[in-house]
Design a protein around this motif. Structure first.
Motif, PDB file in Angstrom:
ATOM      1  N   VAL B 205       0.567  -1.093   0.022  1.00  0.00           N
ATOM      2  CA  VAL B 205       0.058  -0.089   0.097  1.00  0.00           C
ATOM      3  C   VAL B 205       0.738   1.108   0.025  1.00  0.00           C
ATOM      4  O   VAL B 205       1.756   1.399   0.874  1.00  0.00           O
ATOM      5  CB  VAL B 205      -0.969  -0.070   1.379  1.00  0.00           C
ATOM      6  CG1 VAL B 205      -1.749   1.356   0.964  1.00  0.00           C
ATOM      7  CG2 VAL B 205      -1.748  -1.289   1.466  1.00  0.00           C
ATOM      8  N   ARG B 206       0.459   2.035  -0.842  1.00  0.00           N
ATOM      9  CA  ARG B 206       1.361   3.448  -0.840  1.00  0.00           C
ATOM     10  C   ARG B 206       0.842   4.366   0.156  1.00  0.00           C
ATOM     11  O   ARG B 206      -0.332   4.522   0.210  1.00  0.00           O
ATOM     12  CB  ARG B 206       1.134   4.148  -2.029  1.00  0.00           C
ATOM     13  CG  ARG B 206       1.766   3.697  -3.546  1.00  0.00           C
ATOM     14  CD  ARG B 206       2.245   2.474  -3.701  1.00  0.00           C
ATOM     15  NE  ARG B 206       2.460   2.159  -5.118  1.00  0.00           N
ATOM     16  CZ  ARG B 206       2.353   0.873  -5.689  1.00  0.00           C
ATOM     17  NH1 ARG B 206       1.853  -0.235  -4.958  1.00  0.00           N
ATOM     18  NH2 ARG B 206       2.466   0.779  -6.991  1.00  0.00           N
ATOM     19  N   VAL B 207       1.834   4.560   0.684  1.00  0.00           N
ATOM     20  CA  VAL B 207       1.570   5.685   2.169  1.00  0.00           C
ATOM     21  C   VAL B 207       2.119   6.966   1.770  1.00  0.00           C
ATOM     22  O   VAL B 207       3.303   7.015   1.486  1.00  0.00           O
ATOM     23  CB  VAL B 207       1.984   5.141   3.432  1.00  0.00           C
ATOM     24  CG1 VAL B 207       1.639   6.152   4.485  1.00  0.00           C
ATOM     25  CG2 VAL B 207       1.294   3.892   3.639  1.00  0.00           C
ATOM     26  N   GLN B 216       9.487   5.054   0.612  1.00  0.00           N
ATOM     27  CA  GLN B 216       8.793   3.870  -0.268  1.00  0.00           C
ATOM     28  C   GLN B 216       8.838   4.427  -1.775  1.00  0.00           C
ATOM     29  O   GLN B 216       8.694   5.810  -1.980  1.00  0.00           O
ATOM     30  CB  GLN B 216       7.325   3.971   0.074  1.00  0.00           C
ATOM     31  CG  GLN B 216       6.552   2.806  -0.503  1.00  0.00           C
ATOM     32  CD  GLN B 216       5.162   2.758   0.123  1.00  0.00           C
ATOM     33  OE1 GLN B 216       4.667   3.549   0.644  1.00  0.00           O
ATOM     34  NE2 GLN B 216       4.542   1.546   0.084  1.00  0.00           N
ATOM     35  N   ASN B 217       8.899   3.446  -2.701  1.00  0.00           N
ATOM     36  CA  ASN B 217       8.949   4.176  -4.091  1.00  0.00           C
ATOM     37  C   ASN B 217       7.664   3.846  -4.650  1.00  0.00           C
ATOM     38  O   ASN B 217       6.801   2.891  -4.499  1.00  0.00           O
ATOM     39  CB  ASN B 217       9.657   2.904  -4.921  1.00  0.00           C
ATOM     40  CG  ASN B 217      11.108   2.792  -4.726  1.00  0.00           C
ATOM     41  OD1 ASN B 217      11.884   3.658  -4.310  1.00  0.00           O
ATOM     42  ND2 ASN B 217      11.562   1.497  -4.562  1.00  0.00           N
ATOM     43  N   PRO B 218       7.182   4.812  -5.285  1.00  0.00           N
ATOM     44  CA  PRO B 218       5.810   5.105  -6.135  1.00  0.00           C
ATOM     45  C   PRO B 218       5.577   4.135  -6.728  1.00  0.00           C
ATOM     46  O   PRO B 218       4.378   3.633  -7.181  1.00  0.00           O
ATOM     47  CB  PRO B 218       5.992   6.561  -6.587  1.00  0.00           C
ATOM     48  CG  PRO B 218       7.272   7.110  -6.515  1.00  0.00           C
ATOM     49  CD  PRO B 218       7.985   6.151  -5.519  1.00  0.00           C
ATOM     50  N   GLY B 219       6.660   3.469  -7.596  1.00  0.00           N
ATOM     51  CA  GLY B 219       6.315   2.727  -8.804  1.00  0.00           C
ATOM     52  C   GLY B 219       5.883   1.458  -8.441  1.00  0.00           C
ATOM     53  O   GLY B 219       4.872   0.878  -8.929  1.00  0.00           O
ATOM     54  N   SER B 297      -4.054   1.226  -3.004  1.00  0.00           N
ATOM     55  CA  SER B 297      -3.218   1.059  -4.393  1.00  0.00           C
ATOM     56  C   SER B 297      -3.614  -0.407  -4.965  1.00  0.00           C
ATOM     57  O   SER B 297      -4.383  -0.986  -4.192  1.00  0.00           O
ATOM     58  CB  SER B 297      -1.613   0.749  -4.114  1.00  0.00           C
ATOM     59  OG  SER B 297      -1.504  -0.434  -3.493  1.00  0.00           O
ATOM     60  N   ARG B 298      -3.437  -0.772  -6.012  1.00  0.00           N
ATOM     61  CA  ARG B 298      -3.899  -2.037  -6.635  1.00  0.00           C
ATOM     62  C   ARG B 298      -2.889  -3.268  -6.344  1.00  0.00           C
ATOM     63  O   ARG B 298      -2.822  -4.287  -6.987  1.00  0.00           O
ATOM     64  CB  ARG B 298      -3.919  -1.859  -8.322  1.00  0.00           C
ATOM     65  CG  ARG B 298      -5.241  -2.138  -8.776  1.00  0.00           C
ATOM     66  CD  ARG B 298      -4.947  -2.479 -10.382  1.00  0.00           C
ATOM     67  NE  ARG B 298      -4.715  -1.231 -11.049  1.00  0.00           N
ATOM     68  CZ  ARG B 298      -5.708  -0.522 -11.625  1.00  0.00           C
ATOM     69  NH1 ARG B 298      -7.106  -1.215 -11.560  1.00  0.00           N
ATOM     70  NH2 ARG B 298      -5.555   0.392 -12.306  1.00  0.00           N
ATOM     71  N   ALA B 299      -2.626  -3.173  -4.931  1.00  0.00           N
ATOM     72  CA  ALA B 299      -1.652  -4.479  -4.572  1.00  0.00           C
ATOM     73  C   ALA B 299      -2.447  -5.649  -4.583  1.00  0.00           C
ATOM     74  O   ALA B 299      -3.614  -5.464  -4.274  1.00  0.00           O
ATOM     75  CB  ALA B 299      -0.992  -4.046  -3.050  1.00  0.00           C
ATOM     76  N   GLU B 356      -1.600   6.902 -10.191  1.00  0.00           N
ATOM     77  CA  GLU B 356      -2.327   6.521  -8.737  1.00  0.00           C
ATOM     78  C   GLU B 356      -3.692   7.243  -8.788  1.00  0.00           C
ATOM     79  O   GLU B 356      -4.500   6.290  -8.129  1.00  0.00           O
ATOM     80  CB  GLU B 356      -1.480   7.899  -7.761  1.00  0.00           C
ATOM     81  CG  GLU B 356      -0.640   6.974  -6.635  1.00  0.00           C
ATOM     82  CD  GLU B 356       0.765   6.869  -7.379  1.00  0.00           C
ATOM     83  OE1 GLU B 356       0.875   5.947  -8.549  1.00  0.00           O
ATOM     84  OE2 GLU B 356       1.625   7.428  -7.004  1.00  0.00           O
ATOM     85  N   ALA B 357      -4.055   8.075  -9.551  1.00  0.00           N
ATOM     86  CA  ALA B 357      -5.232   8.591  -9.503  1.00  0.00           C
ATOM     87  C   ALA B 357      -6.184   7.184 -10.151  1.00  0.00           C
ATOM     88  O   ALA B 357      -7.369   7.227  -9.499  1.00  0.00           O
ATOM     89  CB  ALA B 357      -5.532   9.608 -10.412  1.00  0.00           C
ATOM     90  N   GLU B 358      -5.731   6.460 -10.903  1.00  0.00           N
ATOM     91  CA  GLU B 358      -6.923   5.291 -11.353  1.00  0.00           C
ATOM     92  C   GLU B 358      -6.879   4.107 -10.357  1.00  0.00           C
ATOM     93  O   GLU B 358      -7.655   3.645 -10.428  1.00  0.00           O
ATOM     94  CB  GLU B 358      -6.211   5.133 -12.835  1.00  0.00           C
ATOM     95  CG  GLU B 358      -4.829   4.076 -12.602  1.00  0.00           C
ATOM     96  CD  GLU B 358      -4.410   3.969 -13.756  1.00  0.00           C
ATOM     97  OE1 GLU B 358      -4.953   4.222 -14.863  1.00  0.00           O
ATOM     98  OE2 GLU B 358      -3.258   3.291 -13.985  1.00  0.00           O
ATOM     99  N   ALA B 359      -6.010   4.142  -9.522  1.00  0.00           N
ATOM    100  CA  ALA B 359      -5.801   3.071  -8.712  1.00  0.00           C
ATOM    101  C   ALA B 359      -6.530   3.227  -7.138  1.00  0.00           C
ATOM    102  O   ALA B 359      -5.920   3.236  -6.338  1.00  0.00           O
ATOM    103  CB  ALA B 359      -4.737   2.705  -8.341  1.00  0.00           C
ATOM    104  N   PHE B 360      -8.094   3.186  -7.339  1.00  0.00           N
ATOM    105  CA  PHE B 360      -8.491   3.542  -5.997  1.00  0.00           C
ATOM    106  C   PHE B 360      -9.345   2.491  -5.364  1.00  0.00           C
ATOM    107  O   PHE B 360     -10.333   2.620  -4.851  1.00  0.00           O
ATOM    108  CB  PHE B 360      -9.579   4.942  -6.014  1.00  0.00           C
ATOM    109  CG  PHE B 360      -8.557   6.155  -5.867  1.00  0.00           C
ATOM    110  CD1 PHE B 360      -8.464   7.013  -6.876  1.00  0.00           C
ATOM    111  CD2 PHE B 360      -7.808   6.212  -4.574  1.00  0.00           C
ATOM    112  CE1 PHE B 360      -7.737   8.170  -6.664  1.00  0.00           C
ATOM    113  CE2 PHE B 360      -6.756   7.376  -4.529  1.00  0.00           C
ATOM    114  CZ  PHE B 360      -6.887   8.450  -5.465  1.00  0.00           C
ATOM    115  N   GLU B 361      -9.045   1.003  -5.918  1.00  0.00           N
ATOM    116  CA  GLU B 361      -9.686   0.046  -5.113  1.00  0.00           C
ATOM    117  C   GLU B 361      -9.190  -0.056  -3.890  1.00  0.00           C
ATOM    118  O   GLU B 361      -8.029   0.523  -3.656  1.00  0.00           O
ATOM    119  CB  GLU B 361      -9.424  -1.140  -5.770  1.00  0.00           C
ATOM    120  CG  GLU B 361      -9.735  -1.187  -7.400  1.00  0.00           C
ATOM    121  CD  GLU B 361      -9.049  -2.354  -8.009  1.00  0.00           C
ATOM    122  OE1 GLU B 361      -8.906  -2.509  -9.291  1.00  0.00           O
ATOM    123  OE2 GLU B 361      -8.392  -3.306  -7.323  1.00  0.00           O
TER     124      GLU B 361
END
Lengths: 342, 409
Positions: B205-207, B216-219, B297-299, B356-361
């Protein structure tokens, strides 16, 4: 010296366990098998040498015909004996042996858990598990246990009539790794070394009754990975140091301040004397060992570094006996990274 | 694997939770929920921290944690942490609880991963306890509880013996139990760390706070592991090969390029009840920052194996942990505040790149819905939320919140 090749994707990421990669080269079929442990599952990939075909299989650790929950796996390793090759998987519950392609389980050995007092749902305070796997000589497979015991299994050339032949009680701390050399026809003075969480090393001669040849004391630091080559023990420690000892005498040949963090994996390419070391510091290093048995001297030369960015490496193995290629796994990484000599 | 993880898991996750609650309850809350009573007073904030701390470090809860047991699923852990978070007058809606869990687990994953030595895991835990002590410094009773729990944790038996429930009760004093967490060997502590790493595996999860400070790496959501800096205690700076003769005399030294820039270890930390811990891991990184959001994130989902109903042992543990936290304070529930800590609007603004904007699950902790399990959990939770349901607050349906949360798990 080496360049990165195309990685192999695996179904799950690798767990942070010592020696978490095993490789078996099947020359007649031009295939290489890789195994990587993820929690309670072993991911197996069969890769064709032309890079075109990959097939995957997953194995879980559980008793045959028992529908209880699976347990966490500590290690999976291929054992190569003259007559056959087996895949051995060790976990909190016991030891499983499969045919090398993972298709059939040929043997299950349950670990003894300490006597259960009247308390229901009792869990021993001391962790119970099996860890450390090696084939020895013509027909033995040795597996270490958290209590410090080493179980010696007698493996027939075919079939599932595998029996527990001996239990070696020398270590007092959990076994971390076991290694051997001279399997098959070659004769050696010492053909097995075992390591434990205290850094203690035991050197053995296999046989109907295994003989303890030497004990090399540790210095209260876990030896997480050990190898035996040309009568030399190569041991990797939690301090990031690698030490080379003469197996039967315990004489320290060399000491390398190799890594900045805990070493998780060592491997040796026996035909060329290349040594691979990998640690939590994200680095894989390639060294060259020269062991002169006449002059009883050992030399270590550093050859190459590879950095796997932001990854704590947990497995590194040569893919062939010359060390032409090697493969690497890391915690939370869902791929097997490969490198080949330029 | 290690049967000694629970005390450290709860100290660290609980500690992170308190850091976040402390920070969030200072901020003015803009909530669309009309039941919200507006900005939290200093007194209310302190009350929440005291209540949660008292529950987390309560003797019977610590009793349960100190028993050797396996570390179970995220589902169980989240249930207990939810109960902890609701130990006071505050109520979190399910979405907020989800994100609170994500933030705390990612923070502890980072700390566990970056520990230079396995033993430093204890220093990280003590950093959390030290900070919690500071939160409750004005409440002597709670402070004393924290001290007691800290002593017991330092003195957790390393595992030389086998303890039954009867042994624990009849032991004259916990201080006479042999061996301590801090005398566990490095190898045993590494096993404990490896057990925790299996638990946190595949969480990416991106924090925002971590992304901003380049932890943390955003990628790929992986934590940055520097190949420079001081080496841990007991480790030598890499780069030296020494060869010896048969008499043990050094005959040659050679150097090799280490591939990173390392330096000698820094000063050590204290493993006692007090003292500088020598590491920033586990300290309150939220104190200096304004409230940050997580970006979902889409983890991948946490578990890869086939869904299993909660194992009997896991349910038993859950029931024991919940029971040991005591019935919730009926009186306090009357004035309970419901808050939404992590408003979705803020998340939209925080979104940097379009990726990031698209990954809001929302991350699903469990891959499948299991009706049977949900009702089991609800039943257990129900036993302990009975008290508060009687003192129904006109604006809230806290009991429903808790049950609704269980269904989501």
């Amino acid at each position: 010296m080496y360049h990165k090749e195309k990685s192999i994707q695996i179904k799950n990421s690798a767990s942070a366990l010592y020696n978490n990669l095993s490789v078996l080269r099947i020359a007649p079929r031009r295939l290489t098998y890789f195994t990587v442990v993820h929690a309670n599952v072993v991911n197996m990939v069969s890769a064709s040498w032309d890079g075109l075909n990959y097939s995957h299989r997953q194995l879980q650790s559980k008793e045959p015909n028992v529908a209880t929950s699976t347990s966490l796996i500590m290690q999976a390793a291929f054992c190569v004996l003259p007559s056959r090759e087996l895949l051995v998987i060790t976990s909190q519950k016991g030891i499983q042996m499969y045919e090398s392609d993972g298709s059939i389980m040929v043997y299950w050995h349950a670990l003894d858990t300490p006597e259960t007092p009247s308390e229901v749902n009792y869990v021993p305070a001391q962790a119970v598990f099996a860890r450390g796997i090696s084939a020895v000589w013509e027909n033995y497979i040795c597996v270490g246990v958290s209590s410090g015991s080493i179980l010696v299994f007698d493996v027939p050339s075919k079939g599932s009539n595998i029996t527990l032949s001996e239990v070696l009680e020398e270590h007092k701390e959990s076994i971390t790794d076991i290694a051997s050399e001279c399997s098959g026809s070659q004769q050696c003075i010492a053909d097995l070394v075992s390591a434990d969480d205290g850094g203690n090393l035991c050197v053995w001669k296999s046989g109907e009754e295994f003989q303890l040849l030497n004990k090399i004391p540790g210095f209260d630091m876990s030896c997480s990975s050990v190898k035996l080559w040309k009568g030399t023990v190569v041991a990797g420690y939690g301090t990031g140091q690698i030490r080379l000892y003469e197996a039967v005498t315990g004489i320290l040949h060399a000491e390398v301040n190799a890594h900045a963090r805990w070493i998780y994996s060592l491997d040796i390419a026996p035909f060329s004397g290349l040594l691979l070391s990998a640690a939590e510091d994200s680095l894989v290093r390639v060294w060259h060992l020269t062991v002169s048995q006449e002059t009883n001297s050992v030399e270590v030369a550093h050859l190459h570094n590879e950095c796997v960015t932001d990854t704590q490496i947990c497995g590194a193995r040569f893919c062939d006996g010359d060390g032409y290629a090697f493969a690497v796994t890391g915690y939370d990484l869902s791929e097997i990274i490969r490198y080949t000599q330029t | 694997m290690s049967a000694r993880t629970l005390p450290l898991v709860f100290v660290n996750l609980g500690g992170e939770m308190l850091y976040i609650l402390d920070q969030r309850l200072r901020a003015p809350i803009a909530s669309e929920d009309t039941s919200d009573k507006g900005v939290w007073s200093e007194r209310d904030r302190r009350r929440v921290l005291n209540d949660v701390t008292a529950t987390l470090f309560g003797p019977s809860f610590v009793d349960e944690l100190l028993k050797p047991q396996q570390l179970y699923s995220h589902r169980t852990l989240k249930t207990v942490l939810t109960r902890l978070a609701h130990a006071s007058i505050m109520r979190l809606n399910p979405a907020s609880m989800d994100r609170l869990y994500e933030l705390t687990t990612m923070a502890v994953k980072h700390q566990v991963l970056l520990c230079p030595r396995p033993k430093d895991l204890l220093l990280v835990s003590y950093n959390h306890i030290d900070a919690v002590r500071d939160f409750v410094r004005d409440s002597p009773a709670v402070l004393n509880q924290v001290d007691q729990a800290h002593r017991r944790i330092i003195e957790v038996p390393a595992g030389s013996g086998i303890y039954s429930r009867a042994d624990f009760r009849s032991a004259p004093s916990w201080s006479l139990l042999p061996q301590v967490y801090s005398s566990m060997s490095e190898g045993e502590l590494q096993l404990l760390r490896q057990t925790l790493l299996v638990f946190f595996q595949d969480m990416h999860v991106r924090v925002s706070l971590f992304l901003k400070s380049k932890i943390q790496n955003p990628g790929n959501g992986r934590f940055a592991l520097p190949t420079s800096g001081p080496v841990p205690h007991g480790t030598e700076v890499p780069g030296l090969i020494r060869t010896f003769d048969r008499r043990g005399r050094e005959v040659r030294r050679s150097e090799f390029p280490p591939g990173g820039s390392y330096s000698r270890p820094a000063g050590g930390g204290s493993f006692g009840l007090h003292g500088a811990r020598g590491t920033l891991l586990g300290t309150n990184t939220y104190a200096a920052n304004r409230p940050e959001e997580t970006l979902a994130s889409r983890a991948s989902a946490q578990t890869g194996d086939a869904p299993n109903p909660l194992a009997k042992e896991e349910l038993n543990l859950l029931a024991r942990l919940m029971g040991s936290m005591g019935a919730q304070d009926g009186a306090g529930a009357e004035g309970a505040f419901r808050i939404s800590m992590f408003s979705p609007d803020d998340e939209e603004q925080e979104a940097g790149t379009s990726k990031e904007a698209e990954a809001f699950e929302v991350i699903s902790i469990q891959a499948t819905q299991d009706e049977h399990v949900a009702s089991e959990l609800a039943q257990i939770a129900g036993q302990f939320s009975g008290a508060e349901e009687q003192a129904e607050n006109p604006c809230g349906n806290k009991g429903d919140d808790l049950l609704a949360m269980m269904d989501d798990l």
